[in-house]
Design an enzyme around this catalytic site. Structure first.
Site, PDB file in Angstrom:
ATOM      1  N   HIS A 173     121.258  11.284 -20.767  1.00 34.96           N
ATOM      2  CA  HIS A 173     119.883  11.569 -20.355  1.00 34.96           C
ATOM      3  C   HIS A 173     118.964  11.040 -21.438  1.00 34.96           C
ATOM      4  CE1 HIS A 173     116.233  13.676 -19.144  1.00 34.96           C
ATOM      5  NE2 HIS A 173     116.077  13.928 -20.428  1.00 34.96           N
ATOM      6  N   TYR A 187     115.707  21.226 -16.821  1.00 36.31           N
ATOM      7  CA  TYR A 187     115.469  20.397 -15.632  1.00 36.31           C
ATOM      8  C   TYR A 187     114.495  21.057 -14.645  1.00 36.31           C
ATOM      9  CZ  TYR A 187     119.138  17.021 -16.845  1.00 36.31           C
ATOM     10  OH  TYR A 187     119.882  16.027 -17.440  1.00 36.31           O
TER      11      TYR A 187
HETATM   12  P1  CMP Z   1     118.732  12.671 -15.822  1.00 41.31           P
HETATM   13  O1  CMP Z   1     118.068  11.554 -16.554  1.00 41.31           O
HETATM   14  O2  CMP Z   1     119.511  13.618 -16.657  1.00 41.31           O
HETATM   15  O3  CMP Z   1     117.627  13.489 -15.001  1.00 41.31           O
HETATM   16  C1  CMP Z   1     117.946  14.202 -13.821  1.00 41.31           C
HETATM   17  C2  CMP Z   1     119.334  13.918 -13.330  1.00 41.31           C
HETATM   18  O4  CMP Z   1     119.573  14.276 -11.988  1.00 41.31           O
HETATM   19  C3  CMP Z   1     119.582  12.434 -13.386  1.00 41.31           C
HETATM   20  O5  CMP Z   1     119.715  12.032 -14.740  1.00 41.31           O
HETATM   21  C4  CMP Z   1     120.835  12.320 -12.502  1.00 41.31           C
HETATM   22  O6  CMP Z   1     122.031  12.497 -13.250  1.00 41.31           O
HETATM   23  C5  CMP Z   1     120.701  13.507 -11.552  1.00 41.31           C
HETATM   24  N1  CMP Z   1     120.501  13.092 -10.166  1.00 41.31           N
HETATM   25  C6  CMP Z   1     121.316  13.348  -9.130  1.00 41.31           C
HETATM   26  N2  CMP Z   1     120.842  12.836  -7.997  1.00 41.31           N
HETATM   27  C7  CMP Z   1     119.669  12.230  -8.297  1.00 41.31           C
HETATM   28  C8  CMP Z   1     118.697  11.505  -7.534  1.00 41.31           C
HETATM   29  N3  CMP Z   1     118.825  11.306  -6.235  1.00 41.31           N
HETATM   30  N4  CMP Z   1     117.616  11.014  -8.205  1.00 41.31           N
HETATM   31  C9  CMP Z   1     117.456  11.225  -9.526  1.00 41.31           C
HETATM   32  N5  CMP Z   1     118.349  11.900 -10.294  1.00 41.31           N
HETATM   33  C10 CMP Z   1     119.452  12.393  -9.685  1.00 41.31           C
END
Ligand code: CMP
Length: 140
Positions: free
Chosen positions: A116, A50
């Site tokens: 994800h 990430y």
């Molecule tokens: P994911 O697709 O795994 O990519 C980043 C992750 O951050 C997202 O899914 C969410 O689970 C998490 N997340 C938490 N807060 C936010 C936010 N405000 N915007 C985007 N992702 C978030």
């Protein structure tokens, strides 16, 4: 075009015992699982995955959550796999996810959002290579 995309069944969905139900969504919608493993991510591995979110306020919570239990990581292959997987997942925030999507059906919150999926060709290439060596991907 036939594409590959990186998918993760997150700790909340593994804990809820719905790995198979989520895999079924992929398989019944024309995506094939061509690589898969269940792992407990280390903090370093999750932070690297990430890295693009490093400066975001939710980064620490995200890494803590993703290391809170085992995840299932898979490579999905199929026609337009990247967008198809994103359509199947639904919006990042399950409260905004369309009915019938994985997140609408299995996710609890924006952090514990079940899955994800890579969001572009560039991130799919990076993310697949981050978790799988070429010889771990089984061409079908
Ligand atoms: P994911 O697709 O795994 O990519 C980043 C992750 O951050 C997202 O899914 C969410 O689970 C998490 N997340 C938490 N807060 C936010 C936010 N405000 N915007 C985007 N992702 C978030």
């Amino acid at each position: 075009a036939v594409e590959r995309t990186l998918s993760i069944v997150k700790p909340d969905a593994v804990a809820k015992n719905v790995i198979g139900k989520i895999y079924s969504r992929f398989e019944s919608n024309g995506l094939q699982i061509v690589a898969a493993k269940m792992v407990q991510l280390s903090q370093e591995k999750a932070e690297g995955f990430y890295a693009e979110h490093k400066e975001r306020p939710f980064f620490k919570d995200l890494v803590d959550f993703m290391t809170s239990g085992p995840v299932c990581i898979q490579v999905l292959e199929g026609e337009g796999a990247i967008l198809k997987n994103r359509d199947l997942m639904g919006a990042t925030n399950p409260k905004e996810a369309e009915a019938g999507t994985i997140r609408a059906d299995f996710a609890e919150s924006i952090d514990a959002n079940a899955v994800h999926g890579s969001d572009s060709e560039a991130s799919a290439a990076r993310e697949v290579a981050y978790f799988f060596a070429d010889e771990e991907i089984c061409a079908r």
